[in-house]
Enzyme design. Sequence first.
Site, PDB file in Angstrom:
ATOM      1  N   LYS A 139       0.868  -1.184   0.000  1.00 41.03           N
ATOM      2  CA  LYS A 139       0.000   0.000   0.000  1.00 41.03           C
ATOM      3  C   LYS A 139       0.900   1.228   0.000  1.00 41.03           C
ATOM      4  O   LYS A 139       2.046   1.157   0.445  1.00 41.03           O
ATOM      5  CB  LYS A 139      -0.892   0.019   1.252  1.00 41.03           C
ATOM      6  CG  LYS A 139      -2.116   0.880   1.123  1.00 41.03           C
ATOM      7  CD  LYS A 139      -3.288   0.156   0.506  1.00 41.03           C
ATOM      8  CE  LYS A 139      -4.443   1.079   0.243  1.00 41.03           C
ATOM      9  NZ  LYS A 139      -5.639   0.376  -0.215  1.00 41.03           N
ATOM     10  N   ASP A 166      -7.047   4.294  -4.565  1.00 40.47           N
ATOM     11  CA  ASP A 166      -7.697   4.171  -3.257  1.00 40.47           C
ATOM     12  C   ASP A 166      -8.300   5.556  -3.010  1.00 40.47           C
ATOM     13  O   ASP A 166      -8.526   6.313  -3.979  1.00 40.47           O
ATOM     14  CB  ASP A 166      -6.684   3.782  -2.167  1.00 40.47           C
ATOM     15  CG  ASP A 166      -7.353   3.388  -0.853  1.00 40.47           C
ATOM     16  OD1 ASP A 166      -7.904   2.290  -0.764  1.00 40.47           O
ATOM     17  OD2 ASP A 166      -7.355   4.202   0.104  1.00 40.47           O
TER      18      ASP A 166
HETATM   19  P1  NDP Z   1     -12.980   7.742  -2.750  1.00 35.52           P
HETATM   20  O1  NDP Z   1     -11.888   8.724  -2.593  1.00 35.52           O
HETATM   21  O2  NDP Z   1     -13.564   7.511  -4.088  1.00 35.52           O
HETATM   22  O3  NDP Z   1     -14.177   8.085  -1.744  1.00 35.52           O
HETATM   23  C1  NDP Z   1     -13.957   8.161  -0.372  1.00 35.52           C
HETATM   24  C2  NDP Z   1     -15.251   8.538   0.316  1.00 35.52           C
HETATM   25  O4  NDP Z   1     -15.069   8.410   1.717  1.00 35.52           O
HETATM   26  C3  NDP Z   1     -15.652   9.985   0.071  1.00 35.52           C
HETATM   27  O5  NDP Z   1     -17.038  10.093   0.114  1.00 35.52           O
HETATM   28  C4  NDP Z   1     -14.996  10.695   1.259  1.00 35.52           C
HETATM   29  O6  NDP Z   1     -15.619  11.924   1.612  1.00 35.52           O
HETATM   30  C5  NDP Z   1     -15.216   9.689   2.348  1.00 35.52           C
HETATM   31  N1  NDP Z   1     -14.185   9.873   3.373  1.00 35.52           N
HETATM   32  C6  NDP Z   1     -12.842   9.821   3.207  1.00 35.52           C
HETATM   33  N2  NDP Z   1     -12.220  10.070   4.364  1.00 35.52           N
HETATM   34  C7  NDP Z   1     -13.193  10.301   5.255  1.00 35.52           C
HETATM   35  C8  NDP Z   1     -13.183  10.608   6.635  1.00 35.52           C
HETATM   36  N3  NDP Z   1     -12.028  10.739   7.320  1.00 35.52           N
HETATM   37  N4  NDP Z   1     -14.392  10.757   7.256  1.00 35.52           N
HETATM   38  C9  NDP Z   1     -15.559  10.617   6.572  1.00 35.52           C
HETATM   39  N5  NDP Z   1     -15.620  10.324   5.261  1.00 35.52           N
HETATM   40  C10 NDP Z   1     -14.459  10.173   4.623  1.00 35.52           C
HETATM   41  O7  NDP Z   1     -12.399   6.366  -2.147  1.00 35.52           O
HETATM   42  P2  NDP Z   1     -12.886   4.881  -2.387  1.00 35.52           P
HETATM   43  O8  NDP Z   1     -14.353   4.838  -2.555  1.00 35.52           O
HETATM   44  O9  NDP Z   1     -12.007   4.280  -3.418  1.00 35.52           O
HETATM   45  O10 NDP Z   1     -12.463   4.184  -1.003  1.00 35.52           O
HETATM   46  C11 NDP Z   1     -13.337   4.125   0.119  1.00 35.52           C
HETATM   47  C12 NDP Z   1     -12.879   3.028   1.058  1.00 35.52           C
HETATM   48  O11 NDP Z   1     -12.878   1.776   0.367  1.00 35.52           O
HETATM   49  C13 NDP Z   1     -11.471   3.180   1.619  1.00 35.52           C
HETATM   50  O12 NDP Z   1     -11.423   2.638   2.921  1.00 35.52           O
HETATM   51  C14 NDP Z   1     -10.645   2.305   0.688  1.00 35.52           C
HETATM   52  O13 NDP Z   1      -9.438   1.879   1.293  1.00 35.52           O
HETATM   53  C15 NDP Z   1     -11.606   1.156   0.479  1.00 35.52           C
HETATM   54  N6  NDP Z   1     -11.355   0.336  -0.692  1.00 35.52           N
HETATM   55  C16 NDP Z   1     -11.323   0.891  -1.944  1.00 35.52           C
HETATM   56  C17 NDP Z   1     -11.110   0.095  -3.041  1.00 35.52           C
HETATM   57  C18 NDP Z   1     -11.183   0.636  -4.425  1.00 35.52           C
HETATM   58  O14 NDP Z   1     -11.134  -0.179  -5.372  1.00 35.52           O
HETATM   59  N7  NDP Z   1     -11.327   1.920  -4.641  1.00 35.52           N
HETATM   60  C19 NDP Z   1     -10.799  -1.349  -2.897  1.00 35.52           C
HETATM   61  C20 NDP Z   1     -10.962  -1.852  -1.549  1.00 35.52           C
HETATM   62  C21 NDP Z   1     -11.189  -1.019  -0.494  1.00 35.52           C
HETATM   63  P3  NDP Z   1     -14.854  13.324   1.370  1.00 35.52           P
HETATM   64  O15 NDP Z   1     -15.026  13.607  -0.101  1.00 35.52           O
HETATM   65  O16 NDP Z   1     -15.552  14.289   2.248  1.00 35.52           O
HETATM   66  O17 NDP Z   1     -13.417  13.111   1.761  1.00 35.52           O
END
Ligand code: NDP
Length: 446
Positions: A127, A167
Amino acid sequence: MKYKSKQDFLKTVVDRYKDQEEFHQAVEEVVNSIWTVATKNKDYVSANILDRIVVPDRSILFRVSWVDDKGDVQVNLGYRIQFNSAIGPYKGGLRFHPNVNLGILKFLAFEQVFKNSLTGLNMGGGKGGSNFDPKGKSDREIMKFCQAFMNELYRHIGRRTDIPAGDIGVGAREIGYMFGQYKKIRNAFTGVLTGKGTNWGGSLIRPEATGYGLVYFVLNMLDTKNDSIKGKTVAVSGSGNVAQYACEKLIELGAKPVTLSDSSGFIYDPDGITQKKLEYVKKLKEVPSARISEYAKKYKVKFTPNKKPWGVKCDIALPCATQNELDLKDAKQLTKNGCYVVAEGANMPSTKDAVHHFIKEKILFGPGKAANAGGVAVSGIEMSQNSTRIPLTREQVDKLLKEIMEKIHTTCVKHGTQKGFVNYVDGANIGGFVRVADSMVDQGVI
Ligand code: NDP
């Protein structure tokens, strides 16, 4: 055995890495599940797998200097954790978020080792990322940052060594800029990153894979109870990649997602988020600084600032935002309101106490390393398409994704069934661990 107890072992990890709380949390969860397997198998004991599996092969830390639109020089911290390569080259996403630090990336890389093992594909765990905040940056600044980040990262990655993906904060645009820079430096067009555009080696279904795979995992869990997803009310958190495509699959299968969130609060749409409304969210969230509260204004629903959606009445909850976004209080509220399925789209979104509560209540609880493995699984499929140079159709990739999610579910049931109850946490941890540990034993002390 050099440790008197599990607590004794965990204490050495905490003492060694004092300020890495998320890493301690991830290690404790895995060690709780694997302790008996790891300490009773004499091959594992003689190879000291326990001590070795909690230390990354290497942690790379570097400076990223770049020039913003005003001409000022900015400096960010860059990281790549190459945790374990026993079953394949390191594979795992890059996260760009201001709260990124070594402890968070180590927890994510550690989780990735077991997740990648569960997919059955040949991928080790890694990562990386940066404390760079994409919010409020121009497109040109994002490009400059991505290029500067790759100017150092390129030394440490390669299609047979380490293949990063996206991510939080890293989507198709950022992967494009990083891929372009890698190609420029190396003068080689290789599948060194996944999540690429489909014109230049990306796989169909990769953007959808984590969210779709999460819902496929839920279908498998419901199947064990002869239950179906149709008509179920679902609380989803986040509004990024994983949340959006989880919603899309829920809608397609006749379930009703009613919430989405971001770091400023959550929206509650009791009539259900439709595909049309979801298209609006996808467009809105193309700009990283856009807020989900816009949805509430547009569709005249309630927006609750600075809160998470876990107080809403639902059958299923899918936390898809970030780590530790669902605590014990939230967990109790969910089960009190009748929620009986929780599957983690995000990595480690439930706190330790919340997980204990779900298991105590014997609900269907799918931990992230199993439930959200669809993303990395399709990344693995992207790598094999890059090697053969033959792209697969949408239908072919989706079929493989479904098969992999089903296989992961079967592994969890095999290793996690205790007196008729499937403890998916133990199942995922033990199932993921055994393959990696056996491979480490085969390869000697390195
Ligand atoms: P994105 O950047 O596309 O979206 C992240 C979302 O989570 C946004 O809505 C963001 O809101 C919110 N968020 C981020 N940080 C915080 C926080 N501290 N408190 C509240 N909301 C928060 O990321 P992904 O959808 O790709 O990833 C989301 C999760 O899924 C992560 O944990 C990631 O590790 C996991 N994941 C992702 C994969 C992938 O293929 N993309 C694969 C497996 C797991 P805001 O815009 O306000 O920051």
